[in-house]
Each structure stands twice: as structure tokens, then as C-alpha cells.
Design an enzyme around this catalytic site. Structure first.
Site, PDB file in Angstrom:
ATOM      1  N   ASP A  72       0.883  -1.174   0.000  1.00 26.37           N
ATOM      2  CA  ASP A  72       0.000   0.000   0.000  1.00 26.37           C
ATOM      3  C   ASP A  72       0.916   1.219   0.000  1.00 26.37           C
ATOM      4  O   ASP A  72       1.572   1.517   0.999  1.00 26.37           O
ATOM      5  CB  ASP A  72      -0.896  -0.007   1.237  1.00 26.37           C
ATOM      6  CG  ASP A  72      -1.803   1.219   1.303  1.00 26.37           C
ATOM      7  OD1 ASP A  72      -1.613   2.164   0.505  1.00 26.37           O
ATOM      8  OD2 ASP A  72      -2.708   1.229   2.169  1.00 26.37           O
ATOM      9  N   VAL A  73       0.969   1.923  -1.121  1.00 24.23           N
ATOM     10  CA  VAL A  73       1.961   2.995  -1.249  1.00 24.23           C
ATOM     11  C   VAL A  73       1.677   4.194  -0.342  1.00 24.23           C
ATOM     12  O   VAL A  73       2.534   5.070  -0.180  1.00 24.23           O
ATOM     13  CB  VAL A  73       2.106   3.494  -2.709  1.00 24.23           C
ATOM     14  CG1 VAL A  73       2.602   2.387  -3.616  1.00 24.23           C
ATOM     15  CG2 VAL A  73       0.801   4.106  -3.220  1.00 24.23           C
ATOM     16  N   ASN A  98       3.470   4.909  -9.891  1.00 24.49           N
ATOM     17  CA  ASN A  98       2.319   4.944 -10.801  1.00 24.49           C
ATOM     18  C   ASN A  98       0.984   4.693 -10.109  1.00 24.49           C
ATOM     19  O   ASN A  98      -0.069   5.070 -10.645  1.00 24.49           O
ATOM     20  CB  ASN A  98       2.551   3.888 -11.903  1.00 24.49           C
ATOM     21  CG  ASN A  98       1.297   3.577 -12.664  1.00 24.49           C
ATOM     22  OD1 ASN A  98       0.896   4.332 -13.547  1.00 24.49           O
ATOM     23  ND2 ASN A  98       0.633   2.479 -12.316  1.00 24.49           N
ATOM     24  N   TYR A 164      -8.404  15.078  -6.926  1.00 24.86           N
ATOM     25  CA  TYR A 164      -7.505  14.245  -7.745  1.00 24.86           C
ATOM     26  C   TYR A 164      -6.513  15.140  -8.490  1.00 24.86           C
ATOM     27  O   TYR A 164      -5.304  14.886  -8.496  1.00 24.86           O
ATOM     28  CB  TYR A 164      -8.351  13.429  -8.723  1.00 24.86           C
ATOM     29  CG  TYR A 164      -7.563  12.618  -9.729  1.00 24.86           C
ATOM     30  CD1 TYR A 164      -7.114  11.326  -9.430  1.00 24.86           C
ATOM     31  CD2 TYR A 164      -7.282  13.134 -10.998  1.00 24.86           C
ATOM     32  CE1 TYR A 164      -6.398  10.588 -10.359  1.00 24.86           C
ATOM     33  CE2 TYR A 164      -6.574  12.397 -11.928  1.00 24.86           C
ATOM     34  CZ  TYR A 164      -6.133  11.126 -11.612  1.00 24.86           C
ATOM     35  OH  TYR A 164      -5.426  10.392 -12.545  1.00 24.86           O
ATOM     36  N   LYS A 168      -2.236  15.504  -8.617  1.00 21.85           N
ATOM     37  CA  LYS A 168      -1.400  15.416  -9.815  1.00 21.85           C
ATOM     38  C   LYS A 168      -0.609  16.712 -10.016  1.00 21.85           C
ATOM     39  O   LYS A 168       0.531  16.676 -10.504  1.00 21.85           O
ATOM     40  CB  LYS A 168      -2.260  15.072 -11.036  1.00 21.85           C
ATOM     41  CG  LYS A 168      -2.918  13.687 -10.935  1.00 21.85           C
ATOM     42  CD  LYS A 168      -1.893  12.569 -10.762  1.00 21.85           C
ATOM     43  CE  LYS A 168      -2.521  11.190 -10.844  1.00 21.85           C
ATOM     44  NZ  LYS A 168      -1.537  10.103 -10.726  1.00 21.85           N
TER      45      LYS A 168
END
Ligand code: NAD
Length: 256
Positions: A72-73, A98, A164, A168
Site C-alpha cells: 500500500d503505497v 504509478n 484528484y 497530480k
């Protein structure tokens, strides 16, 4: 398929979120290019409706070397475990941050829990993925490359993407800031910004999809995961040795 002729024989590549979609295509392409691939994902099974074999098994079926590490990053210690797994194969040479999640919500409806969940994977995951991979490369005294997955939403506002898109946008500046600080250590940090790509993450993703293919607008077609690996392989390769802090837009012209 968007790949380039690069040879990663003898190198170890960690791909987060490599079980599905873009990460799966990128991991497979690195495997085909001779790299040992560590897929660090919360799940081994692909989410893709047309894929059944876990990525590491698919790479091995193609004659490559690969492993899966449940990761789990959003939890840096778990990223550390994936990087430690890479040491069994000589250590991480290329880190691909990613893994990503998306929740389609209007700006006024984003709850703190939504914000934290999406930031935890997309930005915190990429931040500590970059930092921990860099520390490992520096500790081992090797030059390395890091490639982060951004998005056209990093610079182009779209409805229902605010939290979101903020992650980014963060990935963009993480990439540039880390590139600046890691350059003296022989580590390049770049990003790939995909446009609309047909993957499971887009389920429930409200968008202007009907515009795709409209006369005179770009992109003229929807992208697929196979459109992405070339950019990742290029940025990780010797051919990009003078490229750092850069973002490659793979969006069929959507950001134009
Ligand atoms: P996907 O849903 O097919 O794949 C995402 C992968 O990340 C899955 O395998 C999932 O299990 C994994 N993942 C989710 N949470 C995780 C966690 N906490 N730790 C580790 N792995 C985790 O989606 P995709 O489209 O392939 O997305 C890959 C990346 O591309 C994401 O960062 C996404 O934001 C970005 N992106 C996608 C698009 C698009 O249109 N599909 C466009 C721009 C950017």
C-alpha cells in the site's frame, strides 16, 4: 504499441500499481526490455476485465523475471519493503511511482476522508516512493531514474476532479523539486502525464468522453494502456540521460 527499443538487461525496476491498466503495460514493457520487475500493488489480481494473469506471472510467461510485493503505497514502510525486495535482484535502478486512485466528486462534495484517501495514494505514495528509492540508490552508489505518473488534470481543470487534480499538480512539483535536489546524486526524476486512457480507474469518472473523436477536437481517439510504455522506457533509458524534471504528455493532444 508505444514502446521504444531500450535494453534494461541487468536492471531492476519497481512499478507501483503494476497489476492493472497503465502500470501493467509499463511493467510488462520493462520485462520485455530485459529488466527484473517488482510489481508493488495492493492487489496481485488485475482489475482489467480482459486480463486474468497477475502481472509478474505474465512477465515470466514471456520469458522475463518478475515478483509481486503486496504494497500500500500510502504507507511508506510498505514502499520500503518493496524496495528491499528489489535488493534481492541487485537493487532498484528505476522507480515508477504509478499507483493511483480516483473518486469522481464535485468540489463542494469532497469530504476530508475522500481528500486523504486520494492524496495518500497519489501524492504521498509518489513522494515517499521517490524519496525512498532515491535514498536506496544513493546508499548503493548507483545512478538511477524515477518516473512518476501525473495526469493532464495536473494542469487542466475538469469538473469533479478537484482533489484528484490537486494530487497530480503536486506530482508535477514533486517531480521538479526532487529532480533539482537529486541531480547531484546522479538520479533523474521525470513524469508522464497521460490523457484519457481506457482503464478501470475511469469507472464512474464523469468526463467529456463524448467529445473524444469529435471532428476537430483532440484527442481523436481514446488512449489505451499500450500507448504509455514508450514514454516511461524513454525517460528511464540512457537516451534520456540529459532529461530531468520534465513531463512527457501522452494524451493524443488533449492538453493542446
Ligand atoms: P487502474 O485502476 O487500472 O490501475 C491502478 C493500479 O493502482 C491498480 O492496480 C490498483 O490496484 C493500484 N493501487 C491502487 N491503490 C493502491 C495503493 N494504495 N498502493 C498500491 N497500489 C495501488 O488505473 P490506471 O488508469 O492504470 O492508473 C494508473 C495511474 O495513471 C494512476 O496514477 C492514475 O491517476 C494515472 N492516470 C490515469 C489516467 C486514465 O485515464 N486512466 C489518466 C491520467 C493519469
Amino acid at each position: 504499441m508505444g514502446t521504444i527499443d531500450a535494453d534494461f538487461t541487468g536492471e531492476t525496476v519497481v512499478v507501483t500499481g503494476g497489476s492493472s491498466g497503465i502500470g501493467r503495460a509499463v511493467a510488462t514493457a520493462f520485462g520485455d526490455a530485459g529488466a527484473t520487475v517488482i510489481n508493488a500493488d495492493v492487489r496481485a489480481a488485475p482489475k482489467d476485465v480482459d486480463a486474468e494473469t497477475p502481472t509478474h506471472e505474465a512477465i515470466e510467461e514471456r520469458g522475463g523475471t518478475a515478483a509481486f510485493v503486496e504494497t500500500d503505497v500510502s504507507e511508506p514502510t510498505q514502499i520500503e519493503t518493496a524496495i528491499e525486495a528489489a535488493r534481492e535482484f541487485g537493487g532498484v535502478d528505476v522507480m515508477v511511482n504509478n499507483a493511483g486512485v480516483h473518486r469522481s466528486l464535485g468540489f463542494l462534495d469532497v469530504a476530508p476522508e475522500d481528500f486523504d484517501a486520494v492524496h495518500g495514494v497519489n501524492l504521498r505514495g509518489a513522494f515517499f516512493g521517490t524519496q525512498l528509492a532515491a535514498r536506496d540508490m544513493i546508499h548503493r552508489g548507483v545512478d538511477g531514474a524515477i518516473v512518476n505518473t501525473s495526469s493532464t488534470t495536473a494542469e487542466r481543470a475538469e469538473r469533479n476532479h478537484s482533489h484528484y487534480a490537486a494530487t497530480k499538480g503536486g506530482v508535477q512539483m514533486l517531480t521538479r523539486s526532487a529532480a533539482l535536489e537529486l541531480d547531484g546524486h546522479g538520479i533523474r526524476v521525470n513524469a508522464v502525464a497521460p490523457g484519457p486512457i481506457a482503464t478501470e480507474i475511469r469507472e464512474g469518472w464523469s468526463e467529456e468522453a463524448s467529445e473524444i473523436g469529435d471532428s476537430g477536437s483532440l484527442p481523436s481517439r481514446a488512449g489505451t494502456p499500450a500507448d504509455l510504455p514508450g514514454a516511461y522506457l524513454y525517460l528511464a533509458s540512457e537516451g534520456a540521460s540529459y532529461v530531468t524534471g520534465e513531463t512527457v504528455w501522452v494524451d493524443g493532444g488533449a492538453s493542446l
